[in-house]
Design an enzyme around this catalytic site. Structure first.
Site, short mmCIF file in Angstrom:
data_model
loop_
_atom_site.label_atom_id
_atom_site.label_comp_id
_atom_site.label_asym_id
_atom_site.label_seq_id
_atom_site.Cartn_x
_atom_site.Cartn_y
_atom_site.Cartn_z
N GLY A 16 0.49 8.38 -9.39
CA GLY A 16 1.88 8.39 -8.93
C GLY A 16 2.71 7.33 -9.64
O GLY A 16 3.83 7.60 -10.09
N HIS A 17 2.15 6.14 -9.77
CA HIS A 17 2.83 5.08 -10.52
C HIS A 17 2.96 5.47 -11.99
O HIS A 17 3.99 5.22 -12.62
CB HIS A 17 2.07 3.76 -10.41
CG HIS A 17 1.98 3.21 -9.03
ND1 HIS A 17 0.79 3.17 -8.32
CD2 HIS A 17 2.92 2.68 -8.20
CE1 HIS A 17 1.00 2.62 -7.14
NE2 HIS A 17 2.28 2.33 -7.04
N GLN A 72 12.74 4.09 2.04
CA GLN A 72 12.90 2.96 1.13
C GLN A 72 13.89 3.28 0.02
O GLN A 72 14.79 2.49 -0.28
CB GLN A 72 11.54 2.59 0.53
CG GLN A 72 11.61 1.58 -0.61
CD GLN A 72 10.25 1.25 -1.16
OE1 GLN A 72 9.51 0.49 -0.55
NE2 GLN A 72 9.89 1.82 -2.31
N SER A 91 -1.45 7.56 -2.85
CA SER A 91 -1.12 6.27 -2.26
C SER A 91 -2.25 5.30 -2.55
O SER A 91 -3.42 5.69 -2.59
CB SER A 91 -0.93 6.39 -0.74
OG SER A 91 -0.84 5.11 -0.13
N SER A 92 -1.90 4.04 -2.75
CA SER A 92 -2.91 3.01 -2.94
C SER A 92 -3.81 2.89 -1.72
O SER A 92 -4.96 2.45 -1.82
CB SER A 92 -2.25 1.67 -3.23
OG SER A 92 -1.43 1.74 -4.39
#
EC number: 6.3.2.1
Length: 330
Positions: free
Chosen positions: A33-34, A154, A186-187
């Site tokens: 994702g990053h 966010q 997600s992490s």
């Protein structure tokens, strides 16, 4: 390409800039994702621009009992992921570089939108998030900053802060990246056991169920508007599997442009079933909201809305969302 690791803003400011600087802000533990965010930043910056990835685990975003100490820190691996995706610089400052006088006494307040959903579940979280985003925008001085749509609230708050406080930066949202089974990357996914991961799939499955219900309603109304208010209309509605609506075709055609209640109900059914699994899914919230202020929408709403969910599986808290567009009534 060689990705440079910098630890101070002075080092970053000393770099010669010849094009646009695009910044991707992370807390590390980088995943695909990053990498998608970084690749998008590379496209935006172009060959003459610069992509900076920040890696900073912000203590202000973690409340009492949350996983600040447990949050993964994998800087060496992060450098590799960032480099492969096209980053020029990884900016990984120490806490005293970002907060040289200790925790700041003056902070940015998220306002009413920051008290809803995630803000209600994690008091003070968005104040801490906006404070560090503002500081990192000043420290990195980007032309454009990119954030994932998985963290929809966010992203909305960052856009509002930039608009309300006149930050000279373009904010770009990048679509959520999912694994093959639908789970949003997600992490925190690494914390899930195999059984917990199976339960966690209910988050995305609930969102997709809500989206399917929404699509069916929109298709029904579109079909109803095309057919005159006669027996032919009733037969057309019945043909697409809506026998109850077929009983009153004219009412269907005049109905609200999408039933928010029905979308919520379809998603909630999946989550209720997941609550009976082993291990169970513990729902925090399911909401269908206006992205401008994150208040719940009604059945007469038109435009873009966010269907959002947050839940805990075991010790891991996960969030997810999708965007739905409610068409105008005829």
């Amino acid at each position: 390409m060689t990705t440079i690791l910098l630890r101070t803003a002075a080092e970053l400011h000393a770099r010669v800039r010849t094009g646009r600087r695009a910044v991707v802000m992370t807390m590390g533990a980088l995943h695909e994702g990053h990498a998608t965010l970084i690749r998008t930043a590379r496209q935006i910056a172009g060959p003459d621009g610069e992509v900076v990835v920040t890696v900073f685990v912000n203590p202000l975003q973690f409340g009492a009992g949350e996983d600040l100490d447990r949050y993964p820190r994998t800087l060496d691996a992060d450098l590799e992921v960032a480099g492969r995706a096209g980053a020029d610089v990884v900016f990984a400052p120490a806490v005293d570089e970002v907060y040289p006088g200790g925790e700041p006494q003056v902070r940015i307040t998220a306002g009413p939108m920051g008290e809803r959903l995630e803000g209600a579940s994690r008091p003070g979280h968005f104040d801490g998030m906006l404070t560090v985003v503002a500081k990192l925008l000043h420290l990195t001085r980007p032309d454009v900053a990119l954030y994932g749509q998985k963290d929809a609230q966010q992203l909305a708050l960052i856009r509002r802060m930039v608009r309300d406080l006149n930050f000279d930066v373009e904010i770009v949202g990048v679509p959520t990246v999912r694994e093959e089974d639908g789970l949003a990357l997600s992490s925190r996914n690494r914390y899930l056991s195999p059984k917990e991961r199976r339960t966690a799939l209910a988050l995305s499955q609930a969102l997709f169920a809500g989206a399917d219900r929404h699509a069916a309603q929109e298709a029904l109304r579109a079909r109803a508007r095309e057919v005159p208010a006669t027996r032919a209309r009733a037969e057309a509605l019945s043909a697409i599997g809506e026998s109850r609506a077929a009983a009153d075709a004219h009412a269907v055609a005049k109905a609200a442009p999408g039933s928010a209640a029905a979308v919520r109900a379809a998603a909630r059914l999946v989550l209720d079933e997941a609550a009976r699994l082993t291990p169970p899914l513990e729902l925090d919230y399911l909401a269908l909201v206006d992205p401008d202020d994150f208040t719940e929408i009604g059945d007469d709403f038109t435009g873009e809305a966010v269907l959002a969910v947050a839940a805990r599986v075991g010790a891991t808290r996960l969030i997810d969302n999708i965007t739905l567009t409610f068409g105008a009534a005829s």
